[in-house]
Design a protein around this motif. Structure first.
Motif, mmCIF file in Angstrom:
data_model
loop_
_atom_site.group_PDB
_atom_site.id
_atom_site.type_symbol
_atom_site.label_atom_id
_atom_site.label_comp_id
_atom_site.label_asym_id
_atom_site.label_seq_id
_atom_site.Cartn_x
_atom_site.Cartn_y
_atom_site.Cartn_z
ATOM 1 N N CYS A 46 0.375 41.677 7.586
ATOM 2 C CA CYS A 46 1.318 42.628 9.002
ATOM 3 C C CYS A 46 2.238 43.075 8.061
ATOM 4 C CB CYS A 46 1.109 41.337 10.011
ATOM 5 S SG CYS A 46 2.326 40.057 9.508
ATOM 6 N N SER A 47 3.589 42.312 7.616
ATOM 7 C CA SER A 47 4.864 42.612 7.849
ATOM 8 C C SER A 47 4.447 43.406 6.831
ATOM 9 C CB SER A 47 5.688 41.925 7.835
ATOM 10 O OG SER A 47 5.462 40.939 6.989
ATOM 11 N N GLY A 48 3.974 43.551 5.538
ATOM 12 C CA GLY A 48 4.067 43.921 4.467
ATOM 13 C C GLY A 48 3.719 45.489 4.524
ATOM 14 N N VAL A 61 10.554 38.892 25.580
ATOM 15 C CA VAL A 61 11.197 38.484 23.673
ATOM 16 C C VAL A 61 12.428 37.886 24.532
ATOM 17 C CG1 VAL A 61 11.571 38.710 21.917
ATOM 18 C CG2 VAL A 61 9.491 39.790 23.118
ATOM 19 N N PRO A 62 13.196 37.187 23.641
ATOM 20 C CA PRO A 62 14.852 36.891 24.209
ATOM 21 C C PRO A 62 15.884 38.305 23.503
ATOM 22 C CG PRO A 62 14.377 35.454 22.806
ATOM 23 C CD PRO A 62 12.850 36.283 23.100
ATOM 24 N N THR A 104 14.418 41.496 10.264
ATOM 25 C CA THR A 104 13.147 41.308 9.232
ATOM 26 C C THR A 104 12.359 41.162 10.471
ATOM 27 O OG1 THR A 104 13.404 38.645 9.569
ATOM 28 C CG2 THR A 104 14.841 39.685 7.879
ATOM 29 N N ALA A 106 9.316 39.280 10.116
ATOM 30 C CA ALA A 106 9.661 38.008 10.427
ATOM 31 C C ALA A 106 10.043 37.629 12.134
ATOM 32 C CB ALA A 106 9.418 36.674 9.802
ATOM 33 N N LEU A 107 11.219 38.238 12.449
ATOM 34 C CA LEU A 107 11.096 38.147 13.714
ATOM 35 C C LEU A 107 10.812 38.946 14.732
ATOM 36 C CD1 LEU A 107 14.477 36.330 12.514
ATOM 37 C CD2 LEU A 107 12.864 35.061 12.817
ATOM 38 N N GLU A 108 10.095 39.892 14.559
ATOM 39 C CA GLU A 108 9.486 41.107 15.185
ATOM 40 C C GLU A 108 8.532 40.686 16.372
ATOM 41 O OE1 GLU A 108 8.448 43.969 13.163
ATOM 42 O OE2 GLU A 108 10.235 45.320 12.891
ATOM 43 N N PRO A 109 8.837 40.574 16.996
ATOM 44 C CA PRO A 109 7.115 40.322 17.843
ATOM 45 C C PRO A 109 6.446 40.901 18.239
ATOM 46 C CG PRO A 109 8.981 41.799 19.713
ATOM 47 C CD PRO A 109 10.159 41.798 17.723
ATOM 48 N N GLU A 110 4.891 40.425 18.580
ATOM 49 C CA GLU A 110 4.231 40.601 19.021
ATOM 50 C C GLU A 110 3.707 41.342 20.250
ATOM 51 O OE1 GLU A 110 4.046 37.065 17.574
ATOM 52 O OE2 GLU A 110 4.493 37.965 15.505
ATOM 53 N N GLU A 111 3.131 41.986 20.392
ATOM 54 C CA GLU A 111 2.553 42.063 22.442
ATOM 55 C C GLU A 111 1.342 40.583 22.080
ATOM 56 O OE1 GLU A 111 -0.255 45.316 24.768
ATOM 57 O OE2 GLU A 111 0.381 46.156 22.646
ATOM 58 N N THR A 112 1.999 40.405 23.308
ATOM 59 C CA THR A 112 0.212 39.342 23.804
ATOM 60 C C THR A 112 -0.424 39.598 24.639
ATOM 61 O OG1 THR A 112 2.475 37.348 23.543
ATOM 62 C CG2 THR A 112 0.524 37.186 25.002
ATOM 63 N N GLU A 124 -1.625 37.235 20.431
ATOM 64 C CA GLU A 124 -0.797 38.056 20.247
ATOM 65 C C GLU A 124 -0.894 39.054 18.536
ATOM 66 O OE1 GLU A 124 1.157 34.840 20.010
ATOM 67 O OE2 GLU A 124 1.042 35.703 22.269
ATOM 68 N N VAL A 131 -2.728 38.159 14.945
ATOM 69 C CA VAL A 131 -1.694 37.753 14.308
ATOM 70 C C VAL A 131 -1.921 36.278 15.305
ATOM 71 C CG1 VAL A 131 0.925 36.814 14.304
ATOM 72 C CG2 VAL A 131 -0.069 39.888 14.402
ATOM 73 N N ASN B 28 -0.697 36.439 7.473
ATOM 74 C CA ASN B 28 0.414 36.922 7.584
ATOM 75 C C ASN B 28 1.687 36.279 7.253
ATOM 76 O OD1 ASN B 28 -0.676 37.485 10.537
ATOM 77 N ND2 ASN B 28 -0.482 35.594 10.893
ATOM 78 N N TRP B 30 5.475 36.190 6.275
ATOM 79 C CA TRP B 30 6.421 35.969 7.233
ATOM 80 C C TRP B 30 8.026 35.167 6.355
ATOM 81 C CZ3 TRP B 30 4.943 36.634 12.228
ATOM 82 C CH2 TRP B 30 4.513 36.551 12.784
ATOM 83 N N ARG B 135 13.449 32.576 16.281
ATOM 84 C CA ARG B 135 12.716 34.313 17.438
ATOM 85 C C ARG B 135 12.800 33.488 18.442
ATOM 86 N NH1 ARG B 135 7.524 37.204 16.396
ATOM 87 N NH2 ARG B 135 6.050 35.959 16.345
ATOM 88 N N TRP B 137 10.160 32.723 20.340
ATOM 89 C CA TRP B 137 9.052 33.292 21.154
ATOM 90 C C TRP B 137 8.113 33.035 20.001
ATOM 91 C CZ3 TRP B 137 5.520 37.584 20.445
ATOM 92 C CH2 TRP B 137 5.126 37.561 21.397
#
Lengths: 970, 267
Positions: A46-48, A61-62, A104, A106-112, A124, A131, B28, B30, B135, B137
């Motif tokens: 994903c994040s790469g 998300v908080p 980063t 890693a800390l980004e949220p995904e859609e549920t 997610e 994910v 994934n 992280w 996070r 969440w």
């Protein structure tokens, strides 16, 4: 590129765990571009990636985050992008500090996204990829939701607040992205439409490969074959077989949506319908063909229908006999509740006694005692228990007098007045393998305590040969202890209050509505389908024979048909109807899960009467290899749908699409729509409704539409409901019969429990395999008039001295999920041979293995006169001596088609016969066979003689591959 | 400071802990917490299964293992490039950007909790799903804990698990690494058997069974004629069975493995 291909096809040596393989794209976070085949075999990262996607789901998300992946300039990605189906070398991704303005990845949220796949779960999604799949926390959108509780014996049960997702579905990411996904429509290379035997090459089904065709070509060909078949043979020339055990869908309907279309179109167009393959009572064979004649229970297929069993067992039982059943396996298709309830029952001090040939997964953890019993011999044990009770007068004689008929005949048999043999524990012990002293002790524990017996679908007792006998005797024993009173029941499961019907209003779009909501709409509009006596049907257990040797006759005890239909003869082809020349099926499990007679069962596909075989499925497995055209189907993660779910809570969910379709796949419903379009029946079939319209309509007719608004359920994804107030006080249905049998008669001819069945006596007075009074039936040689000889004391046992259970797999869902890498690497799921191939386990007792010089992990051949399959030895004290076990549903991987299967599909050992002479039920478990270690010479000979089979592209992680069967650039 | 707790008495062996770890970490990325786990072959969260006894006195239990996030870890000092660090919450993390793939930490960890990823040339292991914890969440626990249906795998602040920590044990405490992963109800060895009268072919109920040797205990046979001595250490024992004036003694019973004495004729 060519070099890569060659590597793929010679990948026989097993890759060591963690070693670099062609699937290394899975290791990395690499961008994979697989040409038109985007997605399949791709559990990519994903994040790469340098994909720019705005993250929109921020509601839970908080910190509210709106950013773009890779947009912060912080991620440097080097990717090597290669062509279809090939190795992607390692991606080197260097992520530096995200800097201001972004976080980063890693800390980004995904859609549920909410999905209901037994039970409800959360998926997610990010950048168009899944994910994770995880349990739903029921209170996540309903923070005020409090767990319901239930008190018994001074203790409190508290409902779990997470959906009890089973490993089958939490590992499903592997299944969705399986390298075995069908990416586009396929046509067998040497099949041509038109029905010319010289051009259909039926003999090559299962041998020749496939090539890619367009949707347009596929549906045009299908429509023309359908019309040609009808012109030549009438509508009954077409056969449709929907299979159970696909995914849980509503609008998109993984099961039988083609059948719904054919019924609707054919009845309205031709006034006649197709030939339907219809199930036997499969998981309930013994109950439906046996116990039904004792106590009725039509709606429960011969079993007591569960009714608030959580309350009944918790409060009233002392002992629960779990007989011929593995609840830590068979229930996993739905949820994990059995374990949760078993822990509760043990906390209450209820004893769980497991009676099974193997220490099954539930017994291994939950049993207070395990009593091993040889397969097919439970009736001997049951009769010895009845004998003990009769001799010691420890049964409810008064109840028998008022609630039953024919008990004297049963006494005559048990006490030896009928045949001169007293059914003593000493008589039973050598037959069933349980010591006489333990049989007596079991009889007394059963009689001295308030005892219920638990079976669930498909336990060993219910699907063996002559399974009607143990299931009748099971009911006899319960009756002798006053069945129907509190705590004395046949329990199919510990049902929670929701499953017991004590919930709030049920949801109309039930998860098990096989044909979906759309078909409900059609039912209201179409011409009614004629009764089965006036059309063409084939019982699934007789399918092979029906195709190869018509006409055939059998007693029509189809699933969910009344008891009396078991006395009615059905004929195929029925008067005035054709035999079958075209086959269409979905979610197939025919080759791996059904019996139908050993390895040779596949001959059905090679018969030239079968001019066209069409299958639709997401994965290239089971009977797909025997078809002429294959249509690629979506998983439900690629579909928008409405669905319901129930474990501790009942839910209604609007299921958003999680990802786009993989390859060119469509949903089962959409597949049928494409065919309908070519038959000029699209508008009539769709009723002019889009999928969006139908989901909305489904909600409006859900019975829950007043509990939540359309907008709110879309926002939250699901609505959750607890059981109704006062659910605890609902009594079991059988209590009424116990209290007043005359006023509450059973569905038997007498209205009472029939130890001597009136129906069987009238119709089959001389049937020695299912006599009017239940017997222990050992069977014997065919020349003596027996259907089966599957006993360790019989003739066949001289050549095949082990009794093999072919039960439900723990790490598959019947024929489904055999390609999930994370399940396959579990030690009891597959056995890695010295050649690196993951073999299906053959479970053997330590002594039986030692006697054959077999060690744990050895490659073995498992064989009898019906076929040979290869398997990896799993030597364990979990098997009783004399018994072996091979789980059903492994995907066949033919070395010699119809003769030798490397995949280890248990179907290869099954009998061509059915339950017994007058009962065409499926006979699925308890077969004599032998196991031998495969010698080096033997394996070498196979490799030399069948190089194609050994050189097929194979993936140690997930097994068979799509590209093994497809020509050209897959 | 966080701890993991696994209760073997409630574990049904569903492998959800192992599978959900893969669901979270395979494919994934992280970073900076962890790079992707290979599709198969690595078990950052691993379920081990044990079959004990012989037919018909056989049982199973499962142990859910992962990095112990030790307070005195052997991996951190072993790393020559200081890629492994312990967070304030107790979790031990291998920084995938700093790791050079020298494998010294893999050699140092006697719990075999660290794996080598050949494709990425780095060492990898359980992160306690620190990326999720940080996070907050969509869940607030590691994936393995969230996926456990029976709530037998637990995670949280040490202060919330004082009872479990007192009653529980860590694996191989003699290694001195001070694991932060506790276990409840790991079965010790058993000796079991069934007593019957060979003349009447009846089980003997209420027979007095006396264990002697490295431990002494007395039990009576139940309504199946069964007796069980449980919670035994590995050692040497004798069992004396008495009922109705009949006595039988079985000596030299080794509990290196669990022992089923089988069906014992008392005559």
């Amino acid at each position: 590129m060519k070099e890569e291909k060659e590597k793929l096809t010679s990948n026989e040596e097993g890759k060591q765990a963690g070693e670099v393989s062609r699937r290394d794209f899975l290791v990395g976070a690499g961008t994979v571009v697989v040409g038109t085949a985007v997605g399949a075999g791709m559990l990519s990262g994903c994040s790469g990636e340098t994909v720019t996607t705005t993250v929109t789901s921020t509601k839970t998300v908080p910190t509210t985050v709106t950013t773009t992946v890779g947009g912060a300039g912080a991620t440097v990605t080097e990717t090597k992008t290669v062509g279809a189906g090939e190795t992607v070398t390692m991606t080197k991704t260097v992520t530096t500090d995200s800097g201001s303005g972004g976080i980063t990845p890693a800390l980004e949220p995904e859609e549920t996204v909410i999905k209901c796949q037994s039970p409800i779960n959360c998926t997610e999604v990010k950048n168009g990829k899944i994910v994770r799949i995880r349990p739903l926390h029921y209170d996540s959108e309903y923070p005020d939701l409090q767990p319901w509780t239930y008190q018994a014996r001074g203790k409190t049960f508290t409902a779990y607040m997470k959906s009890s997702l089973s490993p089958h579905w939490s590992s499903y990411k592997c299944r969705i992205y399986s390298p075995n996904r069908i990416l586009y429509p396929l046509k067998r290379v040497d099949w041509e439409p038109g029905g010319d035997p010289a051009k259909i090459n039926a003999q090559n089904r299962g041998r020749s490969k496939f090539k890619r065709i367009s949707w347009d070509e596929a549906t045009t060909t299908i429509a023309s074959e359908i019309k040609r078949t009808i012109d030549a043979y009438g509508p009954s020339g077409i056969c449709f077989a929907g299979a159970p055990h696909g995914e849980t869908k509503t609008i998109h309907s993984a099961h039988n949506v083609g059948a719904a279309f054919l019924h609707y179109w054919l009845m309205n167009t031709y006034g006649e319908t197709f030939t339907e393959v219809i199930d036997t009572p499969v998981s309930w064979e013994g109950s439906a063909w046996g116990a039904k004649h004792f106590w009725g229970h039509e709606s429960g297929l011969g079993e007591e229908k569960p009714s608030n069993t959580l309350v009944d067992v918790s409060e009233n039982c002392d002992v629960l006999l779990v007989w011929g059943e593995d609840n830590e396996c068979n229930q996993w298709r739905s949820n994990m509740q059995y374990g949760q309830f078993a822990l509760w029952l043990k906390e209450l001090g209820i004893r769980l006694i497991y009676i099974n040939p193997d220490l099954n997964n539930a017994a291994a953890i939950h049993a207070n005692k395990w009593i091993p019993v040889l397969p097919n011999t439970d009736p001997a044990l049951q009769l010895a228990i009845a004998y003990t009770w009769m001799k010691e007068e420890t049964y409810d004689r008064d109840y028998i007098d008022t609630h039953s008929v024919g008990f004297d005949k049963f006494e005559d048999y048990v006490l030896g007045r009928e045949d001169g043999i007293e059914k003593t524990p000493a008589w039973a012990a050598p037959i069933c393998g349980v010591p006489a002293w333990t049989i007596k002790a079991l009889a007394r524990v059963y009689a001295n305590n308030i005892t219920s017996v638990m079976h669930r679908h498909g336990g060993g007792m219910k699907t063996g040969c002559y399974s009607h006998e143990p299931m009748r005797l099971n009911a006899y024993l319960l009756a002798m202890q006053g069945w129907g009173q509190s705590g004395v029941h046949q329990v199919s499961n510990i049902d929670n209050p929701l499953a017991s019907g004590a919930s709030l209003t049920s949801v109309t779009t039930t998860a098990y509505e096989e044909r979906g909501f759309h078909c409900q709409l059609l039912r209201q509009q179409g011409t009614p389908i004629p009764p089965y006596t006036d059309r063409n049907m084939i019982m699934r257990s007789r399918f092979t024979e029906a195709i190869l040797n018509p006409p055939i006759e059998y007693y029509a005890g189809y699933i969910r048909m009344p008891r009396a239909d078991q006395f009615v003869k059905a004929t195929y082809p029925n008067d005035g109807f054709s035999r079958v020349h075209m086959f269409w099926g979905d979610a197939p499990c025919i080759s791996t899960q059904c019996s139908n007679g050993g390895c040779a069962r596949n001959a059905v596909w090679n018969d030239s009467s079968m001019e066209f075989v069409l299958l639709q499925h997401p994965w290239l497995e089971d009977a797909c290899m025997f078809s002429d055209i294959i249509l690629p189907v979506n998983t439900k993660w690629e579909e928008y749908d409405i669905c319901s779910s129930a474990d501790f809570w009942r839910c209604l969910a609007i299921e958003k699409k999680a990802i786009e379709s993989i390859g060119e796949s469509k949903s089962d419903y959409e597949v049928v729509c494409e065919i309908a379009r070519k038959l000029d029946y699209y508008d009539e079939w769709t009723l002019g409704l889009s999928v969006d319209d139908m989901v909305k309509k489904g909600f409006e007719n859900s019975n829950w539409q007043d509990k939540i608004s359309w907008d709110e359920i879309n926002e939250k994804g699901y609505l959750v409901q607890p059981p109704a107030d006062g659910w605890e006080s609902r009594t079991t249905a059988s209590l009424k019969f116990y209290q007043n049998p005359q006023a509450n008669p059973l569905q038997t001819p007498s209205g009472l429990l029939e130890f001597e069945s009136i129906g069987l006596k009238e119709n089959f007075p001389d049937d020695k395999e299912r006599p009017p009074v239940a017997h222990y039936v050992a069977g014997g040689p065919e020349e003596d008039g027996w259907t089966h000889d599957e006993s360790l004391s019989g003739q066949r046992a001289k050549d095949y001295p082990l009794l093999c259970m072919i039960g439900n797999p723990r790490w598959r869902y019947h024929a489904q999920l055999d390609d999930i890498a994370w399940l396959r690497e579990i030690p009891t799921a597959k056995v890695k041979g010295y050649d690196g191939y993951l073999y299906e386990p053959i479970w053997l007792n330590t002594a039986d293995a030692a006697a054959r010089g077999i060690q744990n992990g050895d490659i073995c051949k498992v064989y009898n006169d019906r076929g040979t399959v290869l398997a990896g030895a799993l030597v364990s004290e979990r098997m009783m001596p004399g018994v072996a076990m091979l789980k059903h549903g492994a995907r066949p991987d033919w070395i010699i088609p119809g003769v030798l299967d490397r995949g280890g599909s248990g179907g290869g050992l099954t009998s061509p016969k059915w339950t017994s002479i007058n009962t065409p039920g499926q006979y699925l478990t308890g077969f004599l066979m032998e196991v031998q270690k495969v010698s080096g010479d033997e394996m070498y000979g196979w490799r030399r003689d069948y190089p194609d089979a050994f050189n097929r592209p194979y993936d140690p992680a997930s097994g068979l591959r799509f590209d093994a069967w497809v020509e050209g650039d897959a | 400071m966080k701890v993991f707790v696994h209760d073997a008495a409630k574990c049904c062996g569903c492998y959800q802990c192992q599978i959900s770890c893969k669901d979270e970490h395979c494919s994934n990325d992280w970073t900076p917490y962890a790079k992707p786990q290979p599709l198969t072959g690595q078990f950052w969260g691993k379920l081990n299964e044990y079959v004990i006894g012989t037919v018909p006195k056989v049982r199973m239990y499962y142990i859910s293992q992962r990095c112990n996030h030790c307070d005195n870890p052997s991996c951190i000092p072993a790393c020559p490039v200081e890629a492994i660090y312990k967070r304030d919450d107790g979790l031990v993390i291998i920084d995938p950007a700093k790791c050079t793939g020298c494998k010294l930490c893999i050699d140092a960890c006697q719990y075999e909790s660290i794996y080598y990823n050949e494709g990425l040339n780095i060492a990898q292991k359980c992160t306690g799903c620190a990326h999720i914890l940080d996070r907050g969440w969509p869940i607030t626990e590691p994936r393995c804990v969230d996926a456990c249906p029976n709530e037998c795998l637990m995670f949280g602040e040490e202060s919330g698990f004082s009872t479990q920590i007192t009653q529980g044990e860590v694996l191989n405490p003699e290694l001195g690494t001070e694991p932060r992963h506790y276990y409840l109800n790991i079965p010790k060895k058993f000796i079991g058997g069934t007593v019957y009268d060979p003349v009447t072919e009846e089980v003997v109920i209420g027979a007095t069974c006396t264990l002697s040797g490295d431990k002494t205990a007395t039990v009576t046979t139940d309504d199946f004629g069964d007796f069980w001595f449980e919670g035994l250490a590995a050692g040497s024992f004798s069992v004396k069975i008495e009922s109705g004036g009949k006595v039988k003694t079985i000596d030299n019973i080794s509990t290196e493995k669990d022992v089923n004495l089988g069906d014992i004729a008392l005559s």
